[in-house]
Scaffold this motif. Structure first.
Motif, PDB file in Angstrom:
ATOM      1  N   GLU A  58      -9.375  10.637  13.451  1.00 34.04           N
ATOM      2  CA  GLU A  58     -10.703  10.819  13.813  1.00 34.04           C
ATOM      3  C   GLU A  58     -11.261  11.712  12.815  1.00 34.04           C
ATOM      4  OE1 GLU A  58     -12.303  10.539  17.375  1.00 34.04           O
ATOM      5  OE2 GLU A  58     -10.947   8.795  17.475  1.00 34.04           O
ATOM      6  N   THR A  59     -10.730  12.594  12.252  1.00 34.35           N
ATOM      7  CA  THR A  59     -11.207  13.550  11.227  1.00 34.35           C
ATOM      8  C   THR A  59     -10.361  13.245   9.900  1.00 34.35           C
ATOM      9  OG1 THR A  59      -9.350  15.352  11.742  1.00 34.35           O
ATOM     10  CG2 THR A  59     -11.728  15.843  12.878  1.00 34.35           C
ATOM     11  N   LYS A  60     -11.245  12.245   9.177  1.00 32.39           N
ATOM     12  CA  LYS A  60     -10.886  11.794   8.050  1.00 32.39           C
ATOM     13  C   LYS A  60     -10.789  12.810   6.820  1.00 32.39           C
ATOM     14  CE  LYS A  60     -12.301   7.122   8.989  1.00 32.39           C
ATOM     15  NZ  LYS A  60     -12.609   5.790   8.384  1.00 32.39           N
ATOM     16  N   GLY A  61     -11.647  13.875   6.687  1.00 31.63           N
ATOM     17  CA  GLY A  61     -11.563  14.819   5.671  1.00 31.63           C
ATOM     18  C   GLY A  61      -9.921  15.401   5.767  1.00 31.63           C
ATOM     19  N   ALA A  62      -9.368  15.702   7.145  1.00 34.19           N
ATOM     20  CA  ALA A  62      -8.083  16.044   7.059  1.00 34.19           C
ATOM     21  C   ALA A  62      -7.129  15.393   6.397  1.00 34.19           C
ATOM     22  CB  ALA A  62      -7.630  16.797   8.452  1.00 34.19           C
ATOM     23  N   ALA A  63      -7.075  13.883   6.683  1.00 42.65           N
ATOM     24  CA  ALA A  63      -6.402  13.006   6.397  1.00 42.65           C
ATOM     25  C   ALA A  63      -6.403  12.927   4.869  1.00 42.65           C
ATOM     26  CB  ALA A  63      -6.763  11.443   6.893  1.00 42.65           C
ATOM     27  N   LEU A  64      -7.671  12.888   4.166  1.00 39.05           N
ATOM     28  CA  LEU A  64      -7.568  12.897   2.532  1.00 39.05           C
ATOM     29  C   LEU A  64      -6.883  14.268   2.053  1.00 39.05           C
ATOM     30  CD1 LEU A  64      -9.069  11.989  -0.024  1.00 39.05           C
ATOM     31  CD2 LEU A  64     -10.960  13.794   0.240  1.00 39.05           C
ATOM     32  N   ILE A  65      -6.947  15.389   2.628  1.00 39.54           N
ATOM     33  CA  ILE A  65      -6.019  16.453   2.228  1.00 39.54           C
ATOM     34  C   ILE A  65      -4.738  16.239   2.019  1.00 39.54           C
ATOM     35  CG2 ILE A  65      -5.485  18.909   2.678  1.00 39.54           C
ATOM     36  CD1 ILE A  65      -8.492  19.151   3.772  1.00 39.54           C
ATOM     37  N   ASP A  66      -4.211  15.577   3.500  1.00 39.14           N
ATOM     38  CA  ASP A  66      -2.826  15.198   3.584  1.00 39.14           C
ATOM     39  C   ASP A  66      -2.499  14.294   2.447  1.00 39.14           C
ATOM     40  OD1 ASP A  66      -0.624  15.427   5.175  1.00 39.14           O
ATOM     41  OD2 ASP A  66      -1.341  13.680   6.565  1.00 39.14           O
ATOM     42  N   LEU A  67      -3.350  13.066   2.537  1.00 39.77           N
ATOM     43  CA  LEU A  67      -2.946  12.185   1.391  1.00 39.77           C
ATOM     44  C   LEU A  67      -2.718  12.736   0.041  1.00 39.77           C
ATOM     45  CD1 LEU A  67      -3.187   9.118   0.269  1.00 39.77           C
ATOM     46  CD2 LEU A  67      -5.462   9.337   0.175  1.00 39.77           C
ATOM     47  N   CYS A  68      -3.771  13.645  -0.535  1.00 39.35           N
ATOM     48  CA  CYS A  68      -3.698  14.062  -1.825  1.00 39.35           C
ATOM     49  C   CYS A  68      -2.350  15.090  -1.967  1.00 39.35           C
ATOM     50  CB  CYS A  68      -4.861  15.047  -1.923  1.00 39.35           C
ATOM     51  SG  CYS A  68      -6.276  14.070  -2.451  1.00 39.35           S
ATOM     52  N   VAL A  76       0.603  -1.217  -0.059  1.00 43.02           N
ATOM     53  CA  VAL A  76       0.065   0.032  -0.115  1.00 43.02           C
ATOM     54  C   VAL A  76       0.722   1.378   0.055  1.00 43.02           C
ATOM     55  CG1 VAL A  76      -1.493   1.373   1.343  1.00 43.02           C
ATOM     56  CG2 VAL A  76      -1.858  -0.982   1.129  1.00 43.02           C
ATOM     57  N   ALA A  77       0.534   2.040  -0.738  1.00 39.76           N
ATOM     58  CA  ALA A  77       1.368   3.426  -1.052  1.00 39.76           C
ATOM     59  C   ALA A  77       1.300   4.246   0.025  1.00 39.76           C
ATOM     60  CB  ALA A  77       0.969   4.097  -2.487  1.00 39.76           C
ATOM     61  N   TRP A  78       0.476   4.387   0.628  1.00 41.58           N
ATOM     62  CA  TRP A  78       0.290   5.553   1.739  1.00 41.58           C
ATOM     63  C   TRP A  78      -0.936   5.133   2.530  1.00 41.58           C
ATOM     64  CZ3 TRP A  78      -3.277   8.646   4.096  1.00 41.58           C
ATOM     65  CH2 TRP A  78      -2.853   9.898   4.406  1.00 41.58           C
ATOM     66  N   MET A  79      -0.523   5.269   4.109  1.00 43.67           N
ATOM     67  CA  MET A  79      -1.464   4.920   4.866  1.00 43.67           C
ATOM     68  C   MET A  79      -1.458   5.773   6.285  1.00 43.67           C
ATOM     69  SD  MET A  79      -1.868   1.091   6.784  1.00 43.67           S
ATOM     70  CE  MET A  79      -0.451   0.973   7.781  1.00 43.67           C
ATOM     71  N   ARG A  80      -2.572   6.277   6.545  1.00 37.90           N
ATOM     72  CA  ARG A  80      -2.667   7.037   7.733  1.00 37.90           C
ATOM     73  C   ARG A  80      -3.549   6.484   8.791  1.00 37.90           C
ATOM     74  NH1 ARG A  80      -0.228  12.298   8.038  1.00 37.90           N
ATOM     75  NH2 ARG A  80       0.937  11.199   6.368  1.00 37.90           N
ATOM     76  N   GLN A  81      -3.220   6.163   9.840  1.00 36.67           N
ATOM     77  CA  GLN A  81      -4.099   5.212  11.111  1.00 36.67           C
ATOM     78  C   GLN A  81      -4.524   6.484  12.220  1.00 36.67           C
ATOM     79  OE1 GLN A  81      -3.089   1.334  12.098  1.00 36.67           O
ATOM     80  NE2 GLN A  81      -1.052   1.772  11.169  1.00 36.67           N
ATOM     81  N   GLY A  82      -5.494   6.095  12.936  1.00 38.64           N
ATOM     82  CA  GLY A  82      -5.968   6.840  13.895  1.00 38.64           C
ATOM     83  C   GLY A  82      -6.559   8.190  13.841  1.00 38.64           C
ATOM     84  N   ASP A 121       0.698  14.381  -0.186  1.00 40.82           N
ATOM     85  CA  ASP A 121       1.713  13.434  -0.358  1.00 40.82           C
ATOM     86  C   ASP A 121       1.977  12.680  -1.594  1.00 40.82           C
ATOM     87  OD1 ASP A 121       2.274  14.329   2.207  1.00 40.82           O
ATOM     88  OD2 ASP A 121       2.723  12.336   3.081  1.00 40.82           O
ATOM     89  N   LEU A 122       0.741  12.337  -2.291  1.00 45.64           N
ATOM     90  CA  LEU A 122       0.649  11.807  -3.542  1.00 45.64           C
ATOM     91  C   LEU A 122       0.400  12.627  -4.626  1.00 45.64           C
ATOM     92  CD1 LEU A 122      -1.360   8.441  -2.702  1.00 45.64           C
ATOM     93  CD2 LEU A 122       1.221   8.695  -2.516  1.00 45.64           C
ATOM     94  N   GLN A 123       0.580  13.769  -4.497  1.00 49.77           N
ATOM     95  CA  GLN A 123       0.446  14.835  -5.464  1.00 49.77           C
ATOM     96  C   GLN A 123      -0.796  14.543  -6.453  1.00 49.77           C
ATOM     97  OE1 GLN A 123       4.842  14.728  -6.388  1.00 49.77           O
ATOM     98  NE2 GLN A 123       4.509  16.949  -6.326  1.00 49.77           N
ATOM     99  N   VAL A 124      -1.914  14.184  -5.801  1.00 54.26           N
ATOM    100  CA  VAL A 124      -3.327  14.137  -6.812  1.00 54.26           C
ATOM    101  C   VAL A 124      -4.242  15.041  -6.293  1.00 54.26           C
ATOM    102  CG1 VAL A 124      -2.727  11.789  -7.527  1.00 54.26           C
ATOM    103  CG2 VAL A 124      -3.935  12.243  -5.166  1.00 54.26           C
ATOM    104  N   SER A 125      -5.460  15.249  -6.806  1.00 58.00           N
ATOM    105  CA  SER A 125      -6.661  15.827  -6.170  1.00 58.00           C
ATOM    106  C   SER A 125      -7.792  14.925  -5.688  1.00 58.00           C
ATOM    107  CB  SER A 125      -7.005  17.022  -7.197  1.00 58.00           C
ATOM    108  OG  SER A 125      -7.986  16.198  -8.064  1.00 58.00           O
ATOM    109  N   PRO A 126      -8.343  15.336  -4.847  1.00 60.25           N
ATOM    110  CA  PRO A 126      -9.548  14.548  -4.622  1.00 60.25           C
ATOM    111  C   PRO A 126     -10.274  13.984  -5.683  1.00 60.25           C
ATOM    112  CG  PRO A 126      -9.400  16.239  -2.894  1.00 60.25           C
ATOM    113  CD  PRO A 126      -8.598  16.581  -3.955  1.00 60.25           C
TER     114      PRO A 126
END
Lengths: 182, 182, 182, 182
Positions: free
Chosen positions: B93-103, B85-91, B105-110
């Motif tokens: 509570e606010t998944k919306g912030a994790a999505l922004i973080d992921l995008c 798996v290329a990217w993982m974020r655990q724990g 890091d992986l240089q993509v948009s939602p």
């Protein structure tokens, strides 16, 4: 008149009649496909008592059992040992090559083998053996390439069902069952 | 004439066509939601072999896989490692912030991401990605906000089903399946 | 005209409206009733992520959660701690006495409590609380003495379902769900 | 007029009336047949809380419980101890001999015993006891030789169901259930 379903069943029975070695996939076939992970990786594999009895019945009727699997696990070593499996090859990414290897070791041809699988990785074996079987959870694409699909799920009796099917096709099931009534 | 169901399926396919990164929730999606507790807390997590193969097929077709989960577990670290798996974020509570973080890091948009979830905690991600998917056990409220619902249950093939759906929408599934017949 | 089923549902909603403390049985309610034994006794208990979220939602809405169970387990201690359960009493053969004990400690009357159970051992509590709920696997005899039966099975969402039912009856569910859309 | 189904049920009730010792198979009856393997062999056995309560209810009504099983496990020792099982014999390949042994030890005849099984290996016992019961997953061949088949699955309430059936046939169930309402 024979319906298409009756014709398919009859062909499956004729093919099962020729099976001298029955080969099984593990995850999804001898198990329900669940992978029980602990922090160090796979911690448990969950088999079924009915399936184990079925494999022993095959052996007692002179049909050898074998295993080809894409994954690798010391847990499977233990289970295979308990069941007296004649031949096992783990960690096989290319299962077609494993089939050739198996046939050489057991001195049989693919035309004397059966195989039960559940996924596209099993297709190189399913398309080469005499009798190809799948579990209900296999995809439509996989099911197009097998002769018979079990009604019981993988890890919950699918293996026992195919063992009974082979024994019945070879005319050996009745005598085995009757022996428990005496 | 197009029925509403056909229209919804067509929209889901069009959205799945744009997915460059497919993101998964863990409990209830990559598992059936069961938490196997010992005296020290979660002792096992139960994944599925079909789902793992599906994620690898996505990767091999150039679609990256990622995980956003509200809980945290060394068991998941091991499974994610095994699956590449290329990217993982655990724990989270606010998944919306994790999505922004992921995008970031992986240089993509939602708009280039898909997400599969099962509960209201997943809504901040489901409502932001291009392709939102749910498992059958998700509540009616969650299902109102997704484009596609799997038929297989979480932890029992839902992830494989959405992987196949994406690959089919991108015109890549047939070639992958045919390769196993050669 | 009101049908008997509509009348029963309306009474259940009215009773759920008064619940200040929701009490749960463990085996068969917070789990599916399976007891995972190793050589030293119970080695695992299997809870569900949706149920845990439901109990936390109750707490966040000011409704306390409690546990009364006939068995006893350090595994349950850990799970209850993780979920912030306000009160727990294990190893209770006579659950009626445990209910009185609980009401005294939490300074509520049985008329402000709900309880979810699955077996005849739960009847002394089910017949005393304001809102009595059961899982689908409860016997017909037990179901005769409850106000509401979940559709989801014990250990697979029955607890989440009753939490949502209580929150909806108290007019709190919509706001909770909408908050995840913002 | 009595239908064949009513006649069969009536016969099963009459036979259950005579049961002084109820004997259970383990894998597939007290469990769902799954074998949880670790690298050293069977690591867990999964029983059910409803079944355990049923066996205790039988005991409290003066009906002894016993176990005859083909496999052998220290895990089963622990569970049997927790349930107060009067007699247990493991690793019995020929279960008919184990039945004779049991009857001698408990000073009863097979005509005072019931047995619940799931496979052909159970037939030598099923065909000798007064009251023969099977789980739904038993094969058609096994079911031909029993008097009663549970609706609940093995490991998920089949044992509780047969306990309730025996208690009802002996006119003891109502009093037991009513006692929990007082």
């Amino acid at each position: 008149m024979t319906t298409p379903i009756e014709a398919a069943l009859k062909e499956a029975q004729q093919r099962a009649r020729d099976v001298r070695v029955m080969i099984f996939d593990v995850d999804g076939v001898l198990t329900d496909g669940r992978l029980y992970y602990g922090p160090e990786g796979e911690a448990l594999k969950v088999f079924h008592v009915l399936d184990g009895h079925g494999m022993k019945l095959l052996n007692s009727a002179g049909i050898r059992t074998a295993i080809i699997t894409g994954r690798s696990s010391p847990i499977l070593d233990k289970r295979a040992h308990d069941l007296g499996v004649a031949w096992m090859r783990q960690g096989q990414e290319t299962k077609g090559a494993a089939l050739i290897d198996l046939c050489k070791d057991l001195q049989v041809s693919p035309d004397e083998c059966g195989y039960m699988g559940d996924d596209i990785i099993d297709l190189p074996v399913l398309t080469r053996v005499r009798f190809a079987a799948a579990v209900p959870a296999a995809s439509a694409f996989v099911k197009q390439h097998v002769h018979w699909v079990a009604q019981a799920s993988g890890g919950m009796g699918a293996v026992r069902e195919v063992c009974n099917f082979i024994l019945a096709a070879q005319g050996k099931l009745d005598a085995i069952q009757q022996a428990f009534l005496e």
